[in-house]
Design an enzyme around this catalytic site. Structure first.
Site, PDB file in Angstrom:
ATOM      1  N   LYS A 109       0.877  -1.164   0.000  1.00  0.00           N
ATOM      2  CA  LYS A 109       0.000   0.000   0.000  1.00  0.00           C
ATOM      3  C   LYS A 109       0.916   1.216   0.000  1.00  0.00           C
ATOM      4  O   LYS A 109       1.605   1.497   0.985  1.00  0.00           O
ATOM      5  CB  LYS A 109      -0.918   0.017   1.221  1.00  0.00           C
ATOM      6  CG  LYS A 109      -1.865   1.219   1.211  1.00  0.00           C
ATOM      7  CD  LYS A 109      -2.591   1.399   2.513  1.00  0.00           C
ATOM      8  CE  LYS A 109      -3.386   2.708   2.457  1.00  0.00           C
ATOM      9  NZ  LYS A 109      -3.931   3.085   3.787  1.00  0.00           N
ATOM     10  N   GLY A 170      -8.361   9.263   9.013  1.00  0.00           N
ATOM     11  CA  GLY A 170      -8.670   9.273  10.439  1.00  0.00           C
ATOM     12  C   GLY A 170      -9.716  10.279  10.858  1.00  0.00           C
ATOM     13  O   GLY A 170     -10.005  10.411  12.049  1.00  0.00           O
ATOM     14  N   ALA A 196      -9.810   5.710   3.659  1.00  0.00           N
ATOM     15  CA  ALA A 196      -9.687   6.874   4.553  1.00  0.00           C
ATOM     16  C   ALA A 196     -10.966   7.697   4.629  1.00  0.00           C
ATOM     17  O   ALA A 196     -11.615   7.976   3.618  1.00  0.00           O
ATOM     18  CB  ALA A 196      -8.531   7.780   4.143  1.00  0.00           C
ATOM     19  N   GLY A 197     -11.312   8.060   5.860  1.00  0.00           N
ATOM     20  CA  GLY A 197     -12.421   8.965   6.112  1.00  0.00           C
ATOM     21  C   GLY A 197     -13.721   8.302   6.498  1.00  0.00           C
ATOM     22  O   GLY A 197     -14.605   8.949   7.061  1.00  0.00           O
ATOM     23  N   ASN A 218      -9.621   1.848   9.164  1.00  0.00           N
ATOM     24  CA  ASN A 218      -8.900   1.528  10.392  1.00  0.00           C
ATOM     25  C   ASN A 218      -9.532   2.206  11.596  1.00  0.00           C
ATOM     26  O   ASN A 218     -10.097   1.562  12.478  1.00  0.00           O
ATOM     27  CB  ASN A 218      -7.436   1.940  10.240  1.00  0.00           C
ATOM     28  CG  ASN A 218      -6.569   1.580  11.437  1.00  0.00           C
ATOM     29  OD1 ASN A 218      -5.405   1.925  11.479  1.00  0.00           O
ATOM     30  ND2 ASN A 218      -7.097   0.884  12.428  1.00  0.00           N
ATOM     31  N   THR A 219      -9.477   3.544  11.617  1.00  0.00           N
ATOM     32  CA  THR A 219      -9.907   4.291  12.800  1.00  0.00           C
ATOM     33  C   THR A 219     -11.365   4.028  13.153  1.00  0.00           C
ATOM     34  O   THR A 219     -11.723   3.975  14.335  1.00  0.00           O
ATOM     35  CB  THR A 219      -9.687   5.794  12.579  1.00  0.00           C
ATOM     36  OG1 THR A 219      -8.342   6.014  12.133  1.00  0.00           O
ATOM     37  CG2 THR A 219      -9.902   6.570  13.868  1.00  0.00           C
TER      38      THR A 219
END
Length: 269
Positions: A109, A170, A196-197, A218-219
């Site tokens: 990645k 994040g 992301a987001g 992830n977050t």
């Protein structure tokens, strides 16, 4: 049933799950392990910069606790501010994959981020690193702004996917770049992974309904009040969105339309 015929193909690997998970920001290692298992994901991304090069180090017990016969490592060049740093991380990522028994794993990645405030990817550095790594035989999954022209250039270089951000990494802001992501999906002939987001399952579903091939997050899981349960919710959300996309949405209409029209009723009598 869906997993049997609707595989996600990235490079020379196929996957049943279209959800990819990161491994950072969890409160405990146990939460990370439980979440990965609950998500049914098969691709797990790990930031190489945060790991020692020797898995015998006690700090890497988290990685050794995962079943790498079922999971595929996606090394991440996060923290790289230049193309040269990202290239070095990619080679270290392959070495880590070899230690986990995945000698044929050249996935990476690709992240090149020189902006410390907003953490937006550097398009010039990303292109430079991608071109080099593709020539070296890596399966490159580049993390980019939702830029349709950049996505095409990376695809032309031979990248295995393009990974546009939904909103800043994040942030949990959701799909702020919806229009551009739609253009990228329409133009791409390689898998599009929204990365992301995303902060909620509904946003993951929306990305998949648009025609995205996968979602990486992830977050949203790691910082949830119950990460394991949120991982399960994201698994269901991605599957629902994909199934809805394949089913084909009804056309929107300007006016109401009765669900039981009179002419249909008369035909049944």
């Amino acid at each position: 049933m869906q997993e049997n015929f609707d595989k996600l193909q990235i490079g020379n690997k196929s996957f049943s799950s279209r959800l990819m998970l990161g491994t950072g920001k969890y409160r405990t290692q146990d939460q990370a392990i439980e979440s990965i298992e609950s998500s049914n994901c098969e691709l797990v991304t790990v930031a190489i910069r945060r790991l020692p090069t020797d898995l015998n180090n006690d700090n890497t017990t988290f990685l050794k606790s995962l079943d790498w016969n079922k999971l595929w490592l996606l090394p991440n060049t996060a923290g790289s501010q230049t193309a040269e740093e990202a290239i070095r991380m990619a080679f270290l990522g392959h070495e880590l994959a070899c230690q986990l028994g995945q000698e044929d794993n050249y996935f990476v990645k690709l992240e090149v981020i020189s902006d410390p405030k907003y953490l937006l990817p550097d398009p010039v550095g990303t292109l430079k690193a991608a071109e080099f790594l593709v020539k070296k035989g890596f399966t490159v999954l580049p993390y980019i702004n939702a830029d349709p022209m950049l996505a095409l250039h990376l695809e032309d270089l031979g990248c295995a996917t393009v990974m546009p951000l939904g909103s800043p990494i994040g942030s949990g802001q959701g799909l702020n770049n919806l229009a551009n992501i739609q253009i990228i999906i329409e133009n791409a002939t390689v898998p599009v992974v929204v990365d992301a987001g995303i902060g909620a399952p509904s946003e993951a579903t929306k990305a998949m309904e648009l025609g995205a091939d996968a979602v990486l997050l992830n977050t949203a899981v790691a910082q949830a009040k119950n990460p394991k349960q949120m991982a399960h919710a994201m698994d269901l959300a991605v599957k629902a969105g994909r199934a809805g996309y394949l089913a084909g949405r009804m056309e929107k209409k300007y006016y109401a339309s009765a669900s039981s029209p009179q002419n249909n009723i008369s035909k049944l009598l």
